[in-house]
Design a protein around this motif. Structure first.
Motif, PDB file in Angstrom:
ATOM      1  N   GLY A  20       0.821  -1.208   0.000  1.00  0.00           N
ATOM      2  CA  GLY A  20       0.000   0.000   0.000  1.00  0.00           C
ATOM      3  C   GLY A  20       0.855   1.258   0.000  1.00  0.00           C
ATOM      4  N   SER A  21       1.965   1.205   0.726  1.00  0.00           N
ATOM      5  CA  SER A  21       2.862   2.347   0.746  1.00  0.00           C
ATOM      6  C   SER A  21       3.502   2.545  -0.622  1.00  0.00           C
ATOM      7  CB  SER A  21       3.948   2.122   1.795  1.00  0.00           C
ATOM      8  OG  SER A  21       4.916   3.130   1.693  1.00  0.00           O
ATOM      9  N   ALA A  22       3.910   1.440  -1.217  1.00  0.00           N
ATOM     10  CA  ALA A  22       4.585   1.521  -2.515  1.00  0.00           C
ATOM     11  C   ALA A  22       3.630   1.983  -3.612  1.00  0.00           C
ATOM     12  CB  ALA A  22       5.171   0.157  -2.866  1.00  0.00           C
ATOM     13  N   ILE A  23       2.480   1.360  -3.681  1.00  0.00           N
ATOM     14  CA  ILE A  23       1.547   1.725  -4.751  1.00  0.00           C
ATOM     15  C   ILE A  23       0.880   3.029  -4.375  1.00  0.00           C
ATOM     16  CG2 ILE A  23      -0.501   1.041  -6.034  1.00  0.00           C
ATOM     17  CD1 ILE A  23       0.201  -1.808  -5.620  1.00  0.00           C
ATOM     18  N   GLY A  24       1.123   4.044  -5.184  1.00  0.00           N
ATOM     19  CA  GLY A  24       0.554   5.352  -4.869  1.00  0.00           C
ATOM     20  C   GLY A  24       0.348   6.142  -6.139  1.00  0.00           C
ATOM     21  N   LEU A  25       0.253   7.441  -5.988  1.00  0.00           N
ATOM     22  CA  LEU A  25       0.046   8.291  -7.156  1.00  0.00           C
ATOM     23  C   LEU A  25       1.166   8.074  -8.178  1.00  0.00           C
ATOM     24  CD1 LEU A  25      -0.922  11.612  -5.364  1.00  0.00           C
ATOM     25  CD2 LEU A  25      -2.423   9.858  -6.288  1.00  0.00           C
ATOM     26  N   GLY A  26       2.354   7.759  -7.664  1.00  0.00           N
ATOM     27  CA  GLY A  26       3.505   7.554  -8.533  1.00  0.00           C
ATOM     28  C   GLY A  26       3.279   6.484  -9.592  1.00  0.00           C
ATOM     29  N   ASN A  27       2.507   5.469  -9.252  1.00  0.00           N
ATOM     30  CA  ASN A  27       2.279   4.402 -10.229  1.00  0.00           C
ATOM     31  C   ASN A  27       1.379   4.857 -11.357  1.00  0.00           C
ATOM     32  OD1 ASN A  27       2.769   3.316  -7.506  1.00  0.00           O
ATOM     33  ND2 ASN A  27       2.848   1.391  -8.596  1.00  0.00           N
ATOM     34  N   TYR A 101       2.935  17.931   0.522  1.00  0.00           N
ATOM     35  CA  TYR A 101       2.315  18.301  -0.757  1.00  0.00           C
ATOM     36  C   TYR A 101       1.569  17.141  -1.410  1.00  0.00           C
ATOM     37  CZ  TYR A 101       6.360  16.320  -3.307  1.00  0.00           C
ATOM     38  OH  TYR A 101       7.312  15.494  -3.814  1.00  0.00           O
ATOM     39  N   TYR A 102       1.993  15.918  -1.079  1.00  0.00           N
ATOM     40  CA  TYR A 102       1.297  14.733  -1.611  1.00  0.00           C
ATOM     41  C   TYR A 102      -0.168  14.773  -1.169  1.00  0.00           C
ATOM     42  CZ  TYR A 102       1.452   9.679  -2.872  1.00  0.00           C
ATOM     43  OH  TYR A 102       1.290   8.443  -3.434  1.00  0.00           O
ATOM     44  N   CYS A 103      -0.400  15.185   0.070  1.00  0.00           N
ATOM     45  CA  CYS A 103      -1.778  15.270   0.574  1.00  0.00           C
ATOM     46  C   CYS A 103      -2.548  16.387  -0.121  1.00  0.00           C
ATOM     47  CB  CYS A 103      -1.780  15.484   2.087  1.00  0.00           C
ATOM     48  SG  CYS A 103      -1.324  13.991   2.972  1.00  0.00           S
ATOM     49  N   PHE A 236      13.116   4.222  -6.855  1.00  0.00           N
ATOM     50  CA  PHE A 236      13.173   4.723  -5.475  1.00  0.00           C
ATOM     51  C   PHE A 236      11.866   5.349  -5.040  1.00  0.00           C
ATOM     52  CE2 PHE A 236      17.751   4.448  -5.986  1.00  0.00           C
ATOM     53  CZ  PHE A 236      18.043   3.839  -4.791  1.00  0.00           C
ATOM     54  N   PHE A 237      11.306   6.169  -5.919  1.00  0.00           N
ATOM     55  CA  PHE A 237      10.069   6.854  -5.550  1.00  0.00           C
ATOM     56  C   PHE A 237       8.958   5.835  -5.347  1.00  0.00           C
ATOM     57  CE2 PHE A 237       6.152   9.174  -6.162  1.00  0.00           C
ATOM     58  CZ  PHE A 237       6.400  10.344  -5.464  1.00  0.00           C
ATOM     59  N   SER A 238       8.865   4.930  -6.303  1.00  0.00           N
ATOM     60  CA  SER A 238       7.717   4.044  -6.328  1.00  0.00           C
ATOM     61  C   SER A 238       7.751   2.980  -5.241  1.00  0.00           C
ATOM     62  CB  SER A 238       7.624   3.402  -7.708  1.00  0.00           C
ATOM     63  OG  SER A 238       6.428   2.705  -7.818  1.00  0.00           O
ATOM     64  N   LEU A 239       8.927   2.414  -4.992  1.00  0.00           N
ATOM     65  CA  LEU A 239       8.958   1.326  -4.012  1.00  0.00           C
ATOM     66  C   LEU A 239       8.932   1.831  -2.578  1.00  0.00           C
ATOM     67  CD1 LEU A 239      11.505  -1.288  -5.340  1.00  0.00           C
ATOM     68  CD2 LEU A 239       9.036  -1.380  -5.409  1.00  0.00           C
ATOM     69  N   SER A 240       9.008   3.139  -2.392  1.00  0.00           N
ATOM     70  CA  SER A 240       9.095   3.709  -1.041  1.00  0.00           C
ATOM     71  C   SER A 240      10.359   3.232  -0.329  1.00  0.00           C
ATOM     72  CB  SER A 240       7.884   3.363  -0.164  1.00  0.00           C
ATOM     73  OG  SER A 240       6.687   3.806  -0.713  1.00  0.00           O
ATOM     74  N   VAL A 241      11.449   2.965  -1.072  1.00  0.00           N
ATOM     75  CA  VAL A 241      12.702   2.631  -0.377  1.00  0.00           C
ATOM     76  C   VAL A 241      13.525   3.901  -0.197  1.00  0.00           C
ATOM     77  CG1 VAL A 241      12.970   0.206  -1.052  1.00  0.00           C
ATOM     78  CG2 VAL A 241      13.936   1.981  -2.506  1.00  0.00           C
ATOM     79  N   ASP A 344      -2.816   5.340   1.557  1.00  0.00           N
ATOM     80  CA  ASP A 344      -1.954   4.426   2.333  1.00  0.00           C
ATOM     81  C   ASP A 344      -0.469   4.736   2.138  1.00  0.00           C
ATOM     82  OD1 ASP A 344      -2.195   3.434  -0.204  1.00  0.00           O
ATOM     83  OD2 ASP A 344      -3.143   1.553   0.379  1.00  0.00           O
ATOM     84  N   SER A 345      -0.131   5.451   1.042  1.00  0.00           N
ATOM     85  CA  SER A 345       1.260   5.925   0.925  1.00  0.00           C
ATOM     86  C   SER A 345       1.457   7.070   1.899  1.00  0.00           C
ATOM     87  CB  SER A 345       1.548   6.428  -0.491  1.00  0.00           C
ATOM     88  OG  SER A 345       1.314   5.413  -1.423  1.00  0.00           O
ATOM     89  N   ALA A 346       0.474   7.978   1.931  1.00  0.00           N
ATOM     90  CA  ALA A 346       0.603   9.145   2.800  1.00  0.00           C
ATOM     91  C   ALA A 346       0.711   8.723   4.264  1.00  0.00           C
ATOM     92  CB  ALA A 346      -0.585  10.084   2.595  1.00  0.00           C
TER      93      ALA A 346
HETATM   94  N1  PHE Z   1       5.517   5.130  -3.353  1.00  0.00           N
HETATM   95  C1  PHE Z   1       4.617   6.228  -3.400  1.00  0.00           C
HETATM   96  C2  PHE Z   1       4.037   6.409  -4.778  1.00  0.00           C
HETATM   97  O1  PHE Z   1       4.398   5.708  -5.699  1.00  0.00           O
HETATM   98  C3  PHE Z   1       5.291   7.472  -3.016  1.00  0.00           C
HETATM   99  C4  PHE Z   1       5.120   7.842  -1.604  1.00  0.00           C
HETATM  100  C5  PHE Z   1       5.568   7.034  -0.587  1.00  0.00           C
HETATM  101  C6  PHE Z   1       4.516   9.000  -1.283  1.00  0.00           C
HETATM  102  C7  PHE Z   1       5.389   7.406   0.699  1.00  0.00           C
HETATM  103  C8  PHE Z   1       4.324   9.383   0.013  1.00  0.00           C
HETATM  104  C9  PHE Z   1       4.772   8.569   1.013  1.00  0.00           C
HETATM  105  O2  PHE Z   1       3.220   7.259  -4.971  1.00  0.00           O
END
Ligand code: PHE
Length: 509
Positions: A20-27, A101-103, A236-241, A344-346
């Protein structure tokens, strides 16, 4: 004696939360666009290389550290060496900065959801035909002329922001047991919505042109450095690592829990979702290109980052067959998907911060989470002004594109070289003792050599560009105030936090 540490209800709950953290707006907005700009179908090669040499090895480390040291990133790094604690704080604080800003992006999604629901009743879409872009800029953002003009305050965005933070607070206030239940909805629900949207997209005329656009490999891109830089950045962004999130999440797993398998499951689930999102996005763009009069090229439609979600998609739904109510329903589905994807990423990063602060200062968890959410909301209000979109852009650039790779680089150098080969070997042995799949030679040299080398090179390229060209035509004061100063402050605060003494500093667990 410290209180007993909380635990996830089960391994699936933990894995779902990490996914849930990994899959986010980035995907949805980042991946398809990045793939498209960097070789289309050929992008999968650098992407998988980045995944195997950086994403998964670092994820293995984070899972390993969290459960071994039973603490968030600052505590885990402190256990590796007193002088490294600040790195953990820095990583977590970058994430917290991004979440602010993501929120705000999620706040706009609330606004669109609301407008779609309203359209179902009124029978009229909120934006005039062909003017979704204008609607986004003038009504949703109320964008001012430039970054130096404050502009009006958007009450709608502020309400959306309040809702977002209220939900984040509710999800994590009670700890990971509740998180484990929530992710059982926020992970599968967007997947179901995405499948529906992809099926709808694929059955539209012009869909195949869109897909051809997305997937046709441009092999030449593989010879360009920027393609590889983009692939590592996306991983990096997407996997939340690199954000310390996975360290915090795995600190609620027992010390003997599996590491390597979990890392593979999380990574592949995330990549599968990105790949599928590309189908939904590009099939719809193909249809849109064809149905506009005069027909447009897909190239012209593919606007940058958020534009895809907030301009192209609303434009596409208004030409969907089936009447306004069906269009509004699909629009609602899309924005609900964004919301459930992002929430769930936020909350994962707020949780990572709460875990880190709690580990060190032993403050009351409920009050702490409330304080973090209230603070995040108040700071986010800055982005609700007409100039907010520009500041958001600059802030995103400095945090996600510069700070995140930088802190990841520092982490790999610390782990690979500074803690010494004995400690590194101990981490590796510990991971292998409890994992079915083993982290061997490949893992070790990915951490020590490949990842730091690629990250150093990427950073060299991006900083060279920044110095030579600035960014996005923004003025130096804007770049400093919205970008460099906040990014620098995060390091200062990180160092300061590591220097104060906390009640939990000497815990042995
Ligand atoms: N992995 C998230 C995404 O792909 C990015 C993210 C992780 C944003 C954690 C906020 C907090 O969107």
């Amino acid at each position: 004696m410290a209180e007993a540490r909380e635990r996830w209800a089960s391994r699936p709950a933990f894995i779902m939360a990490a996914v849930g953290s990994a899959i986010g707006l980035g995907n949805v907005w980042r991946f398809p666009g990045t793939a498209f700009n960097n070789g289309g179908g050929a992008f999968f090669i650098p992407f998988f290389v980045a995944l195997l040499t950086a994403g998964i090895p670092l994820m293995i480390v984070e899972y390993g550290l969290g459960s071994r040291f039973q603490g968030g990133a600052p505590k885990a790094y402190r256990k590796l060496g007193r002088g490294f604690e600040w790195i953990g704080w820095w990583a977590v604080l970058i994430g917290l900065g991004i979440s602010i800003y993501y929120c705000v992006i999620l706040a706009w999604s609330w606004q669109y959801c609301w407008e779609c629901v309203r359209s179902m009743f009124t029978g009229e879409l909120a934006w005039e035909p062909g003017r979704a872009g204008t609607y986004y800029e003038q009504t949703i953002l109320n964008a001012s002329a430039d970054s130096g003009t404050l502009g009006a305050f958007n009450v709608g965005a502020a309400v959306g922001l309040f809702l977002t933070w209220a939900v984040v607070w509710w999800c994590i206030a009670k700890g990971v047991l509740r998180v484990g239940k929530i992710v059982m909805i926020t992970v599968p629900l967007p997947l179901v919505l995405l499948v529906i949207l992809a099926l709808r997209g694929l059955t539209l005329d012009g869909a195949m042109d869109g897909l051809a656009y997305y997937l046709t490999p441009n092999w030449e891109a593989l010879t360009e450095a920027k393609t590889w830089v983009a692939a590592y950045g996306q991983v990096f962004f997407s996997l939340s690592v690199g954000w310390g999130i996975l360290i915090a999440y795995s600190s609620y797993r027992p010390k003997d829990s599996d590491v390597v398998n979990n890392a593979f499951i999380t990574s592949f689930a995330n990549c599968g979702f990105s790949f599928l999102a590309g189908f939904a996005v590009f099939s719809t763009l193909g249809y849109l290109a064809m149905s506009l009069s005069p027909p447009e090229t897909i190239d012209a439609l593919k606007t940058s980052s958020f534009g895809l979600a907030f301009t192209s998609y609303p434009t596409a739904i208004e030409v969907f067959p089936g009447g306004v109510r069906v269009q509004a329903l699909l629009g609602f589905g899309f924005f609900l998907m964004l919301l459930t994807l992002g929430i769930d990423s936020a909350f994962s990063i707020v949780e990572a911060t709460a875990t880190s602060v709690h580990d060190k200062f032993r403050v009351h968890r409920g009050k702490l989470v409330f304080g973090l959410c209230a603070g995040g909301f108040l700071l986010g209000l800055v982005f609700c002004f007409g100039s907010g979109i520009y500041w958001l852009d600059v802030n995103d650039r400095f945090l996600a594109e510069y700070s995140l790779p930088l802190v990841a680089l520092v982490q790999t150098v610390v782990l690979g070289w500074l803690i010494g080969s004995k400690k590194l070997k101990a981490i590796q042995d510990d991971i292998n003792r409890r994992s079915e799949l083993k982290a061997g030679f490949f893992w070790l040299w990915s951490i020590r050599l490949v990842t730091p080398a690629v990250l150093s090179y990427s950073l060299y390229v991006v900083f060279k560009d920044l110095i030579a060209e600035g960014y996005g035509g923004f003025s130096t004061p804007t770049l400093l105030l919205a970008g460099a100063i906040p990014a620098g402050l995060l390091i200062v605060v990180g160092i300061a936090l590591s220097m104060v003494k906390g009640a939990g500093d000497d815990d042995e667990d």
